[in-house]
Design a protein around this motif. Structure first.
Motif, PDB file in Angstrom:
ATOM      1  N   GLY A 142       5.027   5.947   8.805  1.00  0.00           N
ATOM      2  CA  GLY A 142       5.152   7.364   9.132  1.00  0.00           C
ATOM      3  C   GLY A 142       4.089   8.220   8.477  1.00  0.00           C
ATOM      4  O   GLY A 142       3.059   7.730   8.008  1.00  0.00           O
ATOM      5  N   PRO A 143       4.331   9.546   8.431  1.00  0.00           N
ATOM      6  CA  PRO A 143       3.361  10.484   7.863  1.00  0.00           C
ATOM      7  C   PRO A 143       3.009  10.140   6.415  1.00  0.00           C
ATOM      8  O   PRO A 143       3.875   9.807   5.614  1.00  0.00           O
ATOM      9  CB  PRO A 143       4.091  11.832   7.949  1.00  0.00           C
ATOM     10  N   LEU A 144       1.737  10.226   6.106  1.00  0.00           N
ATOM     11  CA  LEU A 144       1.247   9.813   4.798  1.00  0.00           C
ATOM     12  C   LEU A 144       1.886  10.606   3.667  1.00  0.00           C
ATOM     13  O   LEU A 144       2.253  10.044   2.621  1.00  0.00           O
ATOM     14  CB  LEU A 144      -0.283   9.972   4.754  1.00  0.00           C
ATOM     15  N   HIS A 145       2.047  11.903   3.876  1.00  0.00           N
ATOM     16  CA  HIS A 145       2.543  12.751   2.788  1.00  0.00           C
ATOM     17  C   HIS A 145       4.027  12.533   2.498  1.00  0.00           C
ATOM     18  O   HIS A 145       4.523  12.980   1.458  1.00  0.00           O
ATOM     19  CB  HIS A 145       2.284  14.232   3.095  1.00  0.00           C
ATOM     20  N   LEU A 146       4.731  11.831   3.386  1.00  0.00           N
ATOM     21  CA  LEU A 146       6.160  11.591   3.177  1.00  0.00           C
ATOM     22  C   LEU A 146       6.442  10.260   2.471  1.00  0.00           C
ATOM     23  O   LEU A 146       7.585   9.984   2.130  1.00  0.00           O
ATOM     24  CB  LEU A 146       6.895  11.627   4.519  1.00  0.00           C
ATOM     25  N   ILE A 147       5.409   9.470   2.250  1.00  0.00           N
ATOM     26  CA  ILE A 147       5.595   8.209   1.532  1.00  0.00           C
ATOM     27  C   ILE A 147       5.773   8.519   0.048  1.00  0.00           C
ATOM     28  O   ILE A 147       4.987   9.260  -0.543  1.00  0.00           O
ATOM     29  CB  ILE A 147       4.392   7.273   1.739  1.00  0.00           C
ATOM     30  N   THR A 148       6.798   7.980  -0.564  1.00  0.00           N
ATOM     31  CA  THR A 148       7.086   8.289  -1.967  1.00  0.00           C
ATOM     32  C   THR A 148       6.008   7.718  -2.889  1.00  0.00           C
ATOM     33  O   THR A 148       5.358   6.710  -2.572  1.00  0.00           O
ATOM     34  CB  THR A 148       8.447   7.718  -2.399  1.00  0.00           C
ATOM     35  N   ASP A 149       5.835   8.356  -4.039  1.00  0.00           N
ATOM     36  CA  ASP A 149       4.860   7.877  -5.018  1.00  0.00           C
ATOM     37  C   ASP A 149       5.182   6.451  -5.463  1.00  0.00           C
ATOM     38  O   ASP A 149       4.274   5.643  -5.681  1.00  0.00           O
ATOM     39  CB  ASP A 149       4.839   8.796  -6.244  1.00  0.00           C
ATOM     40  N   ASP A 150       6.468   6.146  -5.589  1.00  0.00           N
ATOM     41  CA  ASP A 150       6.863   4.807  -6.028  1.00  0.00           C
ATOM     42  C   ASP A 150       6.432   3.746  -5.016  1.00  0.00           C
ATOM     43  O   ASP A 150       5.961   2.661  -5.396  1.00  0.00           O
ATOM     44  CB  ASP A 150       8.375   4.727  -6.243  1.00  0.00           C
ATOM     45  N   LEU A 151       6.592   4.047  -3.736  1.00  0.00           N
ATOM     46  CA  LEU A 151       6.197   3.076  -2.714  1.00  0.00           C
ATOM     47  C   LEU A 151       4.678   2.961  -2.648  1.00  0.00           C
ATOM     48  O   LEU A 151       4.147   1.854  -2.476  1.00  0.00           O
ATOM     49  CB  LEU A 151       6.774   3.470  -1.354  1.00  0.00           C
ATOM     50  N   VAL A 152       3.991   4.078  -2.791  1.00  0.00           N
ATOM     51  CA  VAL A 152       2.528   4.036  -2.825  1.00  0.00           C
ATOM     52  C   VAL A 152       2.057   3.153  -3.977  1.00  0.00           C
ATOM     53  O   VAL A 152       1.168   2.307  -3.823  1.00  0.00           O
ATOM     54  CB  VAL A 152       1.930   5.455  -2.961  1.00  0.00           C
ATOM     55  N   SER A 153       2.655   3.320  -5.138  1.00  0.00           N
ATOM     56  CA  SER A 153       2.283   2.517  -6.310  1.00  0.00           C
ATOM     57  C   SER A 153       2.556   1.040  -6.068  1.00  0.00           C
ATOM     58  O   SER A 153       1.767   0.173  -6.469  1.00  0.00           O
ATOM     59  CB  SER A 153       3.052   2.996  -7.542  1.00  0.00           C
ATOM     60  N   SER A 154       3.668   0.750  -5.423  1.00  0.00           N
ATOM     61  CA  SER A 154       4.018  -0.637  -5.141  1.00  0.00           C
ATOM     62  C   SER A 154       2.995  -1.283  -4.224  1.00  0.00           C
ATOM     63  O   SER A 154       2.528  -2.400  -4.472  1.00  0.00           O
ATOM     64  CB  SER A 154       5.413  -0.709  -4.515  1.00  0.00           C
ATOM     65  N   VAL A 155       2.640  -0.586  -3.161  1.00  0.00           N
ATOM     66  CA  VAL A 155       1.654  -1.120  -2.225  1.00  0.00           C
ATOM     67  C   VAL A 155       0.288  -1.227  -2.893  1.00  0.00           C
ATOM     68  O   VAL A 155      -0.458  -2.179  -2.655  1.00  0.00           O
ATOM     69  CB  VAL A 155       1.567  -0.234  -0.969  1.00  0.00           C
ATOM     70  N   ALA A 156      -0.033  -0.277  -3.751  1.00  0.00           N
ATOM     71  CA  ALA A 156      -1.331  -0.274  -4.430  1.00  0.00           C
ATOM     72  C   ALA A 156      -1.545  -1.541  -5.234  1.00  0.00           C
ATOM     73  O   ALA A 156      -2.673  -2.031  -5.365  1.00  0.00           O
ATOM     74  CB  ALA A 156      -1.444   0.952  -5.339  1.00  0.00           C
ATOM     75  N   ALA A 157      -0.468  -2.092  -5.781  1.00  0.00           N
ATOM     76  CA  ALA A 157      -0.571  -3.272  -6.643  1.00  0.00           C
ATOM     77  C   ALA A 157      -0.290  -4.576  -5.914  1.00  0.00           C
ATOM     78  O   ALA A 157      -0.653  -5.653  -6.400  1.00  0.00           O
ATOM     79  CB  ALA A 157       0.405  -3.130  -7.816  1.00  0.00           C
ATOM     80  N   GLU A 158       0.326  -4.499  -4.747  1.00  0.00           N
ATOM     81  CA  GLU A 158       0.815  -5.706  -4.072  1.00  0.00           C
ATOM     82  C   GLU A 158      -0.320  -6.626  -3.610  1.00  0.00           C
ATOM     83  O   GLU A 158      -1.410  -6.163  -3.259  1.00  0.00           O
ATOM     84  CB  GLU A 158       1.664  -5.297  -2.856  1.00  0.00           C
ATOM     85  N   VAL A 159      -0.050  -7.927  -3.630  1.00  0.00           N
ATOM     86  CA  VAL A 159      -1.052  -8.895  -3.176  1.00  0.00           C
ATOM     87  C   VAL A 159      -1.249  -8.746  -1.666  1.00  0.00           C
ATOM     88  O   VAL A 159      -0.311  -8.444  -0.927  1.00  0.00           O
ATOM     89  CB  VAL A 159      -0.628 -10.334  -3.527  1.00  0.00           C
ATOM     90  N   PRO A 160      -2.490  -8.948  -1.192  1.00  0.00           N
ATOM     91  CA  PRO A 160      -2.798  -8.699   0.221  1.00  0.00           C
ATOM     92  C   PRO A 160      -1.945  -9.475   1.208  1.00  0.00           C
ATOM     93  O   PRO A 160      -1.631  -8.971   2.297  1.00  0.00           O
ATOM     94  CB  PRO A 160      -4.277  -9.097   0.323  1.00  0.00           C
ATOM     95  N   ASP A 161      -1.556 -10.721   0.862  1.00  0.00           N
ATOM     96  CA  ASP A 161      -0.858 -11.530   1.867  1.00  0.00           C
ATOM     97  C   ASP A 161       0.579 -11.086   2.105  1.00  0.00           C
ATOM     98  O   ASP A 161       1.290 -11.702   2.900  1.00  0.00           O
ATOM     99  CB  ASP A 161      -0.908 -13.021   1.502  1.00  0.00           C
TER     100      ASP A 161
END
Length: 232
Positions: free
Chosen positions: A43-62
């Motif tokens: 969905g809209p970028l601004h509605l993604i929570t900071d916690d989920l952004v942080s999780s994806v930022a660190a997650e392994v690509p696969d």
């Protein structure tokens, strides 16, 4: 305009550059992420929570069906949290993930906007002590993501201010612990061998700005010479 204001301007430019990255159906590891997470990321970028952004930022690509596209779309959110010290993820990991996402191959407006953030973030860091992100971590992120350390060291050399010198003292205290400087690699996966460049810089360009007699140890100069010979 202050360095902090310049940084905010660069982050706003990053937002605008990446605004054309449209939402898309995100899918991935259903063991680690729920359907609600996928829906939020789709969905809209601004509605993604900071916690989920942080999780994806660190997650392994696969863990993602289309990791490069997802990471590219989230870059404005990830980078803003990163440079303001609010990401709560190991900073070096972000540089490694950006490289895995192939950021240097993205369209020129995107890469230029990100490089603009690196430059203004580095200047802001050097002018502010303490900084939201420790100077070694900031330097590592920028050096690993750009695959180039020397320009950022040159900027530090040219920034002869109390804040820059305080950061320099912090860096020396950090890298001289157990003489880590003799084998110093940057990046979450230790992708960048910084030993020769950083040690040479400390022993020459900024030696007169550091009060630490450990830098006078003959072993360091011998090690630098040996390292330089191996790279010739």
């Amino acid at each position: 305009m202050s360095c902090s204001e310049q940084l905010m301007t660069a982050l706003d430019s990053l937002d605008r550059a990446f605004a054309a990255e449209d939402p898309f159906p995100v899918t991935g590891c259903t063991f680690c992420y729920s359907e609600q997470d996928f829906a939020e990321l789709s969905g809209p970028l601004h509605l993604i929570t900071d916690d989920l952004v942080s999780s994806v930022a660190a997650e392994v690509p696969d863990h993602w069906e289309d990791f490069p596209r997802l990471y590219r779309r989230l870059v404005p959110r990830i980078i803003r949290l990163l440079v303001t010290g609010r990401l709560h993820v190991g900073e070096e990991l972000i540089a490694s993930r950006l490289n895995q996402a192939g950021w240097a191959t993205w369209d020129l407006p995107l890469t230029e906007a990100l490089r603009g953030v690196w430059s203004t973030w580095w200047q802001s860091t050097l002018q502010t002590h303490p900084s939201p992100v420790p100077v070694r971590d900031a330097l590592s992120v920028i050096a690993v993501s750009t695959d180039n350390l020397r320009p950022w060291l040159d900027t530090w050399t040219a920034t002869n201010t109390p804040a820059a010198d305080a950061h320099l003292a912090d860096l020396v205290t950090d890298v001289m612990y157990k003489f880590e400087i003799t084998d110093l690699r940057m990046g979450f996966y230790e992708e960048y061998d910084a030993t020769a460049e950083l040690l040479g810089w400390l022993l020459t360009d900024v030696r007169d700005r550091v009060i630490d007699t450990r830098l006078d140890d003959p072993f360091l100069h011998e090690h630098l010479q040996a390292t330089a010979q191996r790279h010739d």
